[in-house]
Motif scaffolding. Sequence first.
Motif: not given
Length: 328
Positions: A11-40
């Motif tokens: 729960g100790q977050f940085k103020q900026a994250y960039l998730l990038y790369g060709e592997e869409a499956y992982l990229r979008l999974q981690y996007r959702d995990r990070l988004k849901n951890a940062l905000a309800d």
Amino acid sequence: MQQLLEDIKSGQFKQAYLLYGEEAYLRLQYRDRLKNALADPSDTMNFHRFEGKNTDPAGLIDLAETMPFFAPRRVILVENSGFFQKSAEQLADYLKSPAPTAYFVFVETQVDRRSRMFKAVKDAGRAVEFAQQTEETLKKWILAQIRREGKKISADTLNRFLSMTGTDMEHISNELEKLFCYTMDREAILEEDVDAVCIRQISSRIFEMVEAIAMRRQQQALKLYYDLLSLKEPPMRILYLIGRQFNLLWQVKTLKKAGCDDRTIAEKTGLRSFLIKKYAGQASRFSQQELKEALAACVEADEAVKTGKMGDGMSVELLIIRYSRGKE
């Protein structure tokens, strides 16, 4: 990726994250995990999502400067903005000292690591790349899912599965789900199960077409070509993939002749190592001269279409007929 996981868990977050790369499956999974951890997920007052190249950097800054409403953070998700390939100087400068309650998550397929935005996010937070996974990693991931379902698969069947699905993790996940349903009443996943339910990638169909050409099975080669056309695959793309296949076969044959092992051949050709034996077997059905001539014929067919001498569909069909002519 490990540091990103640690941020989510702690729960100790940085103020900026960039998730990038060709592997869409992982990229979008981690996007959702990070988004849901940062905000309800239900908090529509303090979570904002923007997408596309028309996203206004100044608007994002204004939003970031707005205090969150009964929440510790204002979370701004920005996807496919192109900020990391074009100029976004104002936003890059802002990230040096953002409002303490503003948290940015950028999600992009491609980035320029030399861009000011990339450097700004890296300095302010984390830039995490989701590249295409290695063969070893993919196999471990697949086997973990198979074990979770209480099933088993042989090494040969696993290689067969990967050769058909390709390496896109989302496609693999979908095909695994189909396999699990198809084999619901038994433990072992067999090659015939893979053949029965898994969708062949275009590259797999091209391999089969060239195999039919090598075996002089003209009717089969043409049927595979017509199947690709029925799937709305453009003839010129099919021609490109046939040429690419002949080029790979020529490389594999040349490297084998030079005494290279499978690992070296995989590194030099970009093929997955589990495919080398399959490609070497196909290459053995052609002489090096035949492969050179086939490559030249692909170039000639391409030129015939571009100069208007022949239609694209007919050009590819005649190429297939020419090289599959012989015993059926």
